[in-house]
Enzyme design. Structure first.
Site, short mmCIF file in Angstrom:
data_model
loop_
_atom_site.label_atom_id
_atom_site.label_comp_id
_atom_site.label_asym_id
_atom_site.label_seq_id
_atom_site.Cartn_x
_atom_site.Cartn_y
_atom_site.Cartn_z
N TRP A 23 -2.50 -3.35 1.63
CA TRP A 23 -2.77 -2.03 1.09
C TRP A 23 -2.80 -2.17 -0.43
O TRP A 23 -1.99 -2.90 -1.01
CB TRP A 23 -1.65 -1.05 1.45
CG TRP A 23 -1.54 -0.62 2.88
CD1 TRP A 23 -0.48 -0.84 3.69
CD2 TRP A 23 -2.48 0.15 3.65
NE1 TRP A 23 -0.71 -0.27 4.93
CE2 TRP A 23 -1.93 0.35 4.93
CE3 TRP A 23 -3.75 0.69 3.37
CZ2 TRP A 23 -2.58 1.05 5.94
CZ3 TRP A 23 -4.41 1.39 4.38
CH2 TRP A 23 -3.83 1.57 5.63
N HIS A 28 0.76 1.19 -0.82
CA HIS A 28 2.14 0.71 -0.73
C HIS A 28 3.12 1.71 -1.34
O HIS A 28 4.22 1.90 -0.82
CB HIS A 28 2.26 -0.65 -1.42
CG HIS A 28 1.87 -1.79 -0.53
ND1 HIS A 28 2.60 -2.15 0.58
CD2 HIS A 28 0.81 -2.64 -0.58
CE1 HIS A 28 2.02 -3.19 1.17
NE2 HIS A 28 0.93 -3.49 0.48
N ASP A 67 2.89 -8.55 -4.07
CA ASP A 67 1.48 -8.85 -4.37
C ASP A 67 1.27 -9.36 -5.78
O ASP A 67 0.18 -9.81 -6.11
CB ASP A 67 0.62 -7.60 -4.15
CG ASP A 67 0.09 -7.50 -2.73
OD1 ASP A 67 0.19 -8.49 -1.98
OD2 ASP A 67 -0.43 -6.43 -2.37
N ARG A 70 1.66 -14.03 -7.13
CA ARG A 70 0.65 -15.07 -7.32
C ARG A 70 0.08 -15.06 -8.73
O ARG A 70 -0.47 -16.07 -9.18
CB ARG A 70 -0.48 -14.88 -6.30
CG ARG A 70 -1.14 -13.52 -6.42
CD ARG A 70 -2.20 -13.29 -5.37
NE ARG A 70 -2.73 -11.95 -5.52
CZ ARG A 70 -3.93 -11.59 -5.08
NH1 ARG A 70 -4.71 -12.44 -4.49
NH2 ARG A 70 -4.34 -10.34 -5.25
N HIS A 86 1.83 -12.15 4.52
CA HIS A 86 1.27 -10.81 4.35
C HIS A 86 0.44 -10.36 5.56
O HIS A 86 -0.02 -9.22 5.59
CB HIS A 86 0.39 -10.75 3.11
CG HIS A 86 1.13 -10.90 1.82
ND1 HIS A 86 1.43 -9.83 1.00
CD2 HIS A 86 1.64 -11.99 1.20
CE1 HIS A 86 2.08 -10.25 -0.07
NE2 HIS A 86 2.22 -11.57 0.02
N HIS A 138 7.38 -4.15 1.28
CA HIS A 138 5.97 -4.52 1.17
C HIS A 138 5.39 -4.93 2.53
O HIS A 138 4.31 -4.49 2.92
CB HIS A 138 5.80 -5.66 0.17
CG HIS A 138 4.37 -5.96 -0.12
ND1 HIS A 138 3.64 -5.29 -1.08
CD2 HIS A 138 3.51 -6.86 0.44
CE1 HIS A 138 2.40 -5.75 -1.11
NE2 HIS A 138 2.30 -6.70 -0.19
N ASP A 142 2.27 -3.85 4.89
CA ASP A 142 1.17 -4.76 5.22
C ASP A 142 0.82 -4.76 6.70
O ASP A 142 -0.35 -4.75 7.07
CB ASP A 142 1.54 -6.19 4.81
CG ASP A 142 1.25 -6.49 3.36
OD1 ASP A 142 0.63 -5.66 2.68
OD2 ASP A 142 1.66 -7.58 2.89
N HIS A 148 -4.80 -6.56 8.55
CA HIS A 148 -3.79 -7.60 8.41
C HIS A 148 -3.39 -8.17 9.76
O HIS A 148 -2.58 -9.09 9.84
CB HIS A 148 -2.56 -7.07 7.67
CG HIS A 148 -2.75 -7.07 6.19
ND1 HIS A 148 -2.00 -7.84 5.35
CD2 HIS A 148 -3.64 -6.43 5.41
CE1 HIS A 148 -2.40 -7.66 4.10
NE2 HIS A 148 -3.41 -6.80 4.13
N HIS A 172 -12.24 -5.48 4.12
CA HIS A 172 -10.79 -5.50 3.90
C HIS A 172 -10.42 -4.64 2.69
O HIS A 172 -9.49 -3.84 2.76
CB HIS A 172 -10.31 -6.94 3.70
CG HIS A 172 -8.83 -7.10 3.76
ND1 HIS A 172 -8.20 -7.84 4.71
CD2 HIS A 172 -7.84 -6.60 2.97
CE1 HIS A 172 -6.89 -7.79 4.53
NE2 HIS A 172 -6.65 -7.05 3.46
N ASP A 176 -7.98 -1.51 2.31
CA ASP A 176 -6.86 -1.61 1.38
C ASP A 176 -6.77 -0.37 0.49
O ASP A 176 -5.70 0.21 0.32
CB ASP A 176 -7.03 -2.82 0.45
CG ASP A 176 -6.54 -4.11 1.08
OD1 ASP A 176 -5.94 -4.07 2.16
OD2 ASP A 176 -6.77 -5.17 0.46
#
Length: 277
Positions: A23, A28, A67, A70, A86, A138, A142, A148, A172, A176
């Protein structure tokens, strides 16, 4: 751990270019706000203490942290290690098979169970439990994003290209954030809109009953299998939005309720949060 607000800003800034993972920030935050409003007092006290340890004020403040890992050089290793957590790839059907779909617990179903256990273990440090809270908030969001629990071959529709609002995107990303963005509401107003619909009715449990997150994943997977979720002609039309957005919003409401129930279960007693160490 970096400040929560910096992480959220990074997530917004990179949304347009980064591969879709969950999302979006809006979704979220909505899940977190819906859950926070449904917490029992004992769990709320525990949550507030854990949030305070990270200088956060609400579940929504931490909802997107997983999220941002990374893209944070200081958290890159953790982001890489948790990247497979996730989502879950169902193989051949929507019946969850742990050995095939979640080898060694490396999927969103395994992640929810793993971090919920850490969160509820008061012998662990506040730092470990606060991080687990970040992940639980989170990952419960997800697993309710239907894609997902989608098809492995197109990476949960990350590779399924569509036209949305006159621009190229992928399916996707539409689920999201694109569907939700058509409301033109911020998180508090969107949460209020969904709350006006009243309590969400949870689907009946499915045997076996020992792994609720697996059932959540199965239910998400079955939405992906509905006719029309993958749009004819690869075009997201106004009719598509009107048909599919209520499904996305129901998933948000289910996620909020289930997150609150999970937090009540693992945190719902009157004992104080463990002493930091």
């Amino acid at each position: 751990m970096r400040l929560i607000h910096r992480g959220i800003l990074l997530c917004f800034a990179l949304l347009a270019t980064a591969p879709a993972l969950a999302w979006g920030p809006l979704g979220h935050r909505i899940v977190a706000d819906l859950a926070a409003a449904q917490l029992a007092p004992a769990a709320r006290a525990q949550v507030d203490a854990l949030l305070a340890s990270e200088h956060a004020q609400s579940l929504a403040d931490i909802a997107n942290w997983a999220d941002t890992l990374r893209d944070d050089p200081d958290q890159a290793a953790l982001g890489k290690a948790t990247a497979p957590l996730h989502y879950v790839n169902m193989h051949g059907s929507c019946d969850y098979k742990p050995a095939l779909d979640c080898h060694d617990g490396q999927c969103v179903v395994g992640a929810i169970n793993h971090y919920a256990a850490i969160l509820g273990n008061r012998s662990l440090s506040i730092a470990a439990r606060a991080q687990a809270l970040n992940f639980v908030v989170h990952f419960v969001g997800d697993v309710h994003q239907p894609l997902h629990a989608g098809y492995l071959q197109d990476r949960g529709a990350n590779d399924y290209q569509v036209q949305f609002d006159g621009q190229g995107s992928n399916l996707h990303r539409v689920w999201d954030s694109g569907l939700l963005s058509t409301r033109h509401l911020d998180a508090p107003d969107y949460t209020a809109l969904l709350q006006k619909q009243g309590p969400v009715a949870l689907p009946a449990p499915i045997a076996p009953l020992d792994n609720p997150p697996a059932q959540w994943a199965e239910q998400s997977c079955r939405i992906v299998m509905h006719d029309g979720v993958y749009p004819d002609g690869h075009v997201i039309s106004a009719a598509y939005i009107e048909r599919e957005r209520p499904l996305a919003e129901r998933q948000l409401r289910l996620a909020g309720k289930r997150l609150a129930d999970l937090l009540d279960r693992v945190l719902g007693d009157s004992r104080a949060v463990s002493t930091p160490r």
